[in-house]
Design a protein around this motif. Sequence first.
Motif, PDB file in Angstrom:
ATOM      1  N   ASP A 201      61.919  19.042 119.859  1.00 19.92           N
ATOM      2  CA  ASP A 201      61.269  18.856 118.939  1.00 19.92           C
ATOM      3  C   ASP A 201      61.069  20.226 117.967  1.00 19.92           C
ATOM      4  O   ASP A 201      59.727  20.434 118.164  1.00 19.92           O
ATOM      5  N   TYR A 229      61.032  13.441 121.426  1.00 17.29           N
ATOM      6  CA  TYR A 229      61.868  13.610 122.721  1.00 17.29           C
ATOM      7  C   TYR A 229      62.241  12.003 123.165  1.00 17.29           C
ATOM      8  O   TYR A 229      62.434  12.050 124.351  1.00 17.29           O
ATOM      9  N   ALA A 232      65.314  11.960 122.915  1.00 21.29           N
ATOM     10  CA  ALA A 232      66.478  12.924 123.520  1.00 21.29           C
ATOM     11  C   ALA A 232      65.837  12.308 124.556  1.00 21.29           C
ATOM     12  O   ALA A 232      67.507  12.202 125.065  1.00 21.29           O
ATOM     13  N   ALA A 243      67.203  18.660 127.088  1.00 25.36           N
ATOM     14  CA  ALA A 243      65.666  19.385 126.584  1.00 25.36           C
ATOM     15  C   ALA A 243      65.523  20.207 127.606  1.00 25.36           C
ATOM     16  O   ALA A 243      65.428  19.767 128.525  1.00 25.36           O
ATOM     17  N   CYS A 245      61.675  20.045 129.375  1.00 24.34           N
ATOM     18  CA  CYS A 245      60.814  19.260 129.472  1.00 24.34           C
ATOM     19  C   CYS A 245      59.302  19.711 130.478  1.00 24.34           C
ATOM     20  O   CYS A 245      59.567  21.219 131.108  1.00 24.34           O
TER      21      CYS A 245
END
Length: 320
Positions: A201, A229, A232, A243, A245
């Motif tokens: 992002d 997200y 995502a 991604a 996290c």
Amino acid sequence: MELEVRHLRALCAIADTGSLHKAARRLGVSQPSLTTQLRRIENFLGGELFSRERSGCRPTPLGRSVLIRGRPLVAEMNALVAEARAAAARTGGPRLRVGSTASRALPGWLRRLRKRLPATDISLQMDVSANALLRMVAAGQLDVAFVHEVEGCPLRRPDGVAARVLVEREPQFVSMARDHPAAAAPVVDLADLAGDRWMVDPTVDGEWDGLNRVLAAAGINPQVLHGDYHTAASLIVVGEAVAPCQPTSGPRDDMAIRPLRGDPLAVRLLLFTRRQGCEELYTAVYEDLFAAYRDAALRSAAYRSWLERHGSPLLGASAA
């Protein structure tokens, strides 16, 4: 049409972020709406205020002239609103205005604050931009802000705010589809994700720069998708992307969350307040945040295992 403070706020947001997309997120409007608003302002003033380039939006000479005169007006209006709200708060009972970027610790923190301060009106302001929240603290629009600072991408700290560190270095994990080949291992090498699309992002301060730096240092140049997200997650579960996290992310049947070997991605967690305030209250707010974060950390099996492997004092710590 008349030029109003809201129009100047929009121009300042575009200049500050360098992007119509980021500015729209900050202002809480859609990008098409902001683009239309900018076009109307330019038509009203009779010239382009920003040049649209591949790297983003840059003020034109006319735009810089407008911003030089407009920024003080916006600052004055923000100060007026903050002072008026503060005065209203003093007459309407105690208030605590909390700001935060996304965090799994947030529900537990608010629950503790409401229990500790039952007579206090506690409000919450969420924002993807930590820098935006810090500006609100400095302007008196928020009392505290819990934010993360991406390693290697320091936040722009306004004058008049003070920070207290909650976690000096929180590792960022990676989320992937449950059947991703790398998910079979408890710890993932970046090299194992070289062929994947990464999603980030770009409106989260420092997020893209931090990830780009880490991938470049590992000699990896994957395709990168930009988006929020929530989007995502829907791509990750079908194997279309991976991604970064938070390590406190909860378990999901359709997604695997794993630490990265060597912990190349990390953030620092900070609680900001104004320099002048009730130190006793802010200490209590910090203690409740620490307890809520510790609970969230220990609920995540992957993060708890990481804390145990690294002998983290968080396992038996209390707020200092």
